[in-house]
Design a protein around this motif. Structure first.
Motif, PDB file in Angstrom:
ATOM      1  N   HIS A 174       0.867  -1.187   0.000  1.00  0.00           N
ATOM      2  CA  HIS A 174       0.000   0.000   0.000  1.00  0.00           C
ATOM      3  C   HIS A 174       0.902   1.234   0.000  1.00  0.00           C
ATOM      4  O   HIS A 174       2.131   1.118   0.103  1.00  0.00           O
ATOM      5  N   SER A 176       0.765   3.443   2.293  1.00  0.00           N
ATOM      6  CA  SER A 176       0.870   3.932   3.674  1.00  0.00           C
ATOM      7  C   SER A 176       2.313   4.085   4.184  1.00  0.00           C
ATOM      8  O   SER A 176       2.555   4.964   5.016  1.00  0.00           O
ATOM      9  N   GLN A 179       3.484   7.594   4.414  1.00  0.00           N
ATOM     10  CA  GLN A 179       3.133   8.336   5.643  1.00  0.00           C
ATOM     11  C   GLN A 179       4.302   8.313   6.613  1.00  0.00           C
ATOM     12  O   GLN A 179       4.684   9.334   7.180  1.00  0.00           O
ATOM     13  N   ARG A 200       0.339  -6.577  -4.794  1.00  0.00           N
ATOM     14  CA  ARG A 200      -0.193  -7.676  -3.970  1.00  0.00           C
ATOM     15  C   ARG A 200      -0.363  -8.917  -4.830  1.00  0.00           C
ATOM     16  O   ARG A 200      -0.626  -8.813  -6.033  1.00  0.00           O
ATOM     17  N   GLN A 213      -2.345   3.344  -5.648  1.00  0.00           N
ATOM     18  CA  GLN A 213      -3.144   3.933  -4.576  1.00  0.00           C
ATOM     19  C   GLN A 213      -2.786   5.399  -4.432  1.00  0.00           C
ATOM     20  O   GLN A 213      -1.756   5.856  -4.928  1.00  0.00           O
ATOM     21  N   GLU A 215      -2.492   7.923  -1.083  1.00  0.00           N
ATOM     22  CA  GLU A 215      -2.533   8.026   0.365  1.00  0.00           C
ATOM     23  C   GLU A 215      -2.680   9.494   0.721  1.00  0.00           C
ATOM     24  O   GLU A 215      -2.189  10.362  -0.016  1.00  0.00           O
ATOM     25  N   PHE A 256      -3.519   1.204  11.692  1.00  0.00           N
ATOM     26  CA  PHE A 256      -2.798   2.486  11.728  1.00  0.00           C
ATOM     27  C   PHE A 256      -3.701   3.678  12.015  1.00  0.00           C
ATOM     28  O   PHE A 256      -3.242   4.813  12.059  1.00  0.00           O
ATOM     29  N   THR A 257      -5.000   3.462  12.182  1.00  0.00           N
ATOM     30  CA  THR A 257      -5.899   4.573  12.537  1.00  0.00           C
ATOM     31  C   THR A 257      -6.815   4.163  13.684  1.00  0.00           C
ATOM     32  O   THR A 257      -7.174   2.989  13.832  1.00  0.00           O
ATOM     33  N   GLY A 287     -10.604   4.027   2.524  1.00  0.00           N
ATOM     34  CA  GLY A 287     -10.426   3.802   3.954  1.00  0.00           C
ATOM     35  C   GLY A 287      -9.789   5.024   4.576  1.00  0.00           C
ATOM     36  O   GLY A 287      -9.026   5.748   3.931  1.00  0.00           O
ATOM     37  N   SER A 288     -10.122   5.271   5.860  1.00  0.00           N
ATOM     38  CA  SER A 288      -9.602   6.483   6.506  1.00  0.00           C
ATOM     39  C   SER A 288      -9.644   6.331   8.015  1.00  0.00           C
ATOM     40  O   SER A 288     -10.166   5.344   8.537  1.00  0.00           O
ATOM     41  N   ALA A 310      -5.691  10.232   8.220  1.00  0.00           N
ATOM     42  CA  ALA A 310      -5.079   9.632   7.034  1.00  0.00           C
ATOM     43  C   ALA A 310      -6.170   8.943   6.235  1.00  0.00           C
ATOM     44  O   ALA A 310      -7.249   8.647   6.749  1.00  0.00           O
ATOM     45  N   PHE A 311      -5.880   8.736   4.971  1.00  0.00           N
ATOM     46  CA  PHE A 311      -6.836   7.988   4.135  1.00  0.00           C
ATOM     47  C   PHE A 311      -6.077   7.331   2.992  1.00  0.00           C
ATOM     48  O   PHE A 311      -4.935   7.717   2.691  1.00  0.00           O
ATOM     49  N   GLY A 312      -6.699   6.339   2.406  1.00  0.00           N
ATOM     50  CA  GLY A 312      -6.065   5.660   1.280  1.00  0.00           C
ATOM     51  C   GLY A 312      -7.123   5.091   0.359  1.00  0.00           C
ATOM     52  O   GLY A 312      -8.182   4.654   0.801  1.00  0.00           O
TER      53      GLY A 312
HETATM   54  N1  DAH Z   1      -3.607   1.127   3.505  1.00  0.00           N
HETATM   55  C1  DAH Z   1      -4.984   0.761   3.340  1.00  0.00           C
HETATM   56  C2  DAH Z   1      -5.120  -0.326   2.277  1.00  0.00           C
HETATM   57  O1  DAH Z   1      -4.201  -0.536   1.548  1.00  0.00           O
HETATM   58  C3  DAH Z   1      -5.802   1.945   2.915  1.00  0.00           C
HETATM   59  C4  DAH Z   1      -5.895   2.926   4.022  1.00  0.00           C
HETATM   60  C5  DAH Z   1      -6.942   2.867   4.930  1.00  0.00           C
HETATM   61  C6  DAH Z   1      -4.959   3.927   4.155  1.00  0.00           C
HETATM   62  C7  DAH Z   1      -7.027   3.764   5.950  1.00  0.00           C
HETATM   63  C8  DAH Z   1      -5.052   4.846   5.166  1.00  0.00           C
HETATM   64  C9  DAH Z   1      -6.096   4.757   6.077  1.00  0.00           C
HETATM   65  O2  DAH Z   1      -4.174   5.824   5.346  1.00  0.00           O
HETATM   66  O3  DAH Z   1      -6.194   5.643   7.072  1.00  0.00           O
HETATM   67  O4  DAH Z   1      -6.154  -0.920   2.176  1.00  0.00           O
END
Ligand code: DAH
Length: 358
Positions: A174, A176, A179, A200, A213, A215, A256-257, A287-288, A310-312
């Motif tokens: 990912h 992430s 970050q 993956r 992705q 982020e 991570f959140t 996701g966040s 954070a979000f992704g």
């Molecule tokens: N890393 C997650 C994934 O690959 C996506 C994600 C979800 C990133 C929530 C984030 C987060 O920064 O807060 O599915």
């Protein structure tokens, strides 16, 4: 002398009849070449008595000069005609419209990255990037993903031979880890988005072993869940170009959140056709969550002073939804027909960013 007249008439007729330069050359060789008719006559001079030789020699020379002159004149005519024919054959019609040049187009992934960057750019985010090859510390451990977490297993993650900083090496699963790299390298306030490739072990109509992705990360002293919601609602509405697009936050879990939320947008699936907007149905797109204090601590940021969200999200996924692309695998088949159909002209960006105020 009758014979000489006859030869003269004959040779001049041959010269006249030569239809091209090649035929004319044959005539020249036949008349003036080493064994040509005129040359043979000249050779006979030696056997004549002096009186006859003088008259005959003069006559032969006149003949020779006349034939050579006729050949030369004919050559000029034939060369001129050949040039005329070439010019006529190669004539260019400058009034014809120009042939259209083939222009390349932007791949939908590039286009989508540009759109996402433009939208978050207007909110004050800058772009950060990280490497595709990571140690498992950046990809998992620092993100508070426990050692036994299923995502770490070999059927999900590509492990590469050799270690990085004494830890297993992976293709990042990912974005992430960017970050982590950002928080280790910069002091808050932080406001970044990180588009990039991810990997993956997965392959079907909605999964590809390599995908993309984006982020997002915001860290400062006062950012709270309300900011997360406002920011992502604005993004969804701008990206899909629907001002009142329904957006819903659903409780979820990411290591991570804390708390974590998945974000759904409104859609309709009436008649088996997916339409983004008001339709009473929901579609998950990202996701966040609020960055877990444990993650801040892993990056040397004081969690009693700083916080943020954070979000992704999957780039191909949001591209497929916006542009109606049914199969993820087609993104990477390099089929020119597909690229021409779904690609974007390089200068289309501003008009393609739906919902941005300009
Ligand atoms: N890393 C997650 C994934 O690959 C996506 C994600 C979800 C990133 C929530 C984030 C987060 O920064 O807060 O599915």
């Amino acid at each position: 002398m009758d014979d000489l007249d006859k030869l003269r008439t004959d040779l001049l007729a041959q010269v006249d009849a030569a239809a091209d330069l090649k035929a004319l050359e044959d005539v020249r060789v036949g008349a003036l070449g080493k064994k040509g008719a005129v040359s043979e006559l000249m050779k006979g001079l030696g056997r004549m008595d002096p009186e006859a030789r003088r008259t005959a020699g003069a006559a032969f020379n006149v003949l020779k000069t006349e034939i050579a002159g006729a050949i030369e004149a004919r050559r000029k005519r034939l060369e001129g005609a050949a040039l005329e024919a070439r010019l006529a054959g190669e004539r260019i019609d400058v009034t014809l419209p120009a042939r259209e040049e083939q222009r390349g187009s932007l791949h939908p992934v590039s286009q989508t990255i540009d759109e996402v960057v433009a939208i978050f750019g207007e909110m004050g985010f800058t772009v950060a990037e990280g490497p595709d090859i990571e140690s498992d510390w950046y990809n998992f451990t620092a993100l508070n993903i426990p050692p036994e977490h299923p995502a770490r297993q070999e059927q999900d993650t590509f492990y590469l031979p050799g270690e990085t900083d004494g830890r297993p090496t992976v293709l990042r699963t990912h974005t992430s880890p960017v970050q982590i790299r950002t928080m280790l390298n910069a002091k808050p306030p932080i406001r970044v988005i990180c588009p990039g490739r991810t990997y993956r072990c997965d392959y079907d109509a909605t999964h590809s072993p390599m995908f993309h992705q984006v982020e997002g990360l915001v860290i400062d002293e006062t950012t709270h869940m309300g900011h997360l919601k406002g920011c992502l609602i604005d993004f969804c509405r701008a990206y899909f170009g629907i001002d009142d697009l329904p957006v819903r936050f659903r409780p979820s879990y990411f290591p991570f959140t804390e708390p974590s939320a998945e974000v759904d947008i409104g859609c309709s699936r009436a008649g088996g056709e997916l339409k983004i907007g008001h339709g009473g149905d929901w579609l998950e797109i990202l996701g966040s969550g609020m960055v877990n204090p444990a993650v801040l601590e892993n990056c040397g940021i004081d969690p009693t002073r700083y916080q943020g969200f954070a979000f992704g999200m999957g780039l191909e996924r949001i591209a497929m939804l916006k542009y109606g692309i049914p199969d993820l695998r087609t993104f990477y088949e390099s089929d020119l027909r597909w690229l021409r159909h779904y690609g974007f002209a390089a200068l289309d960006l501003p008009s393609m960013v739906g919902g941005l105020s300009r």
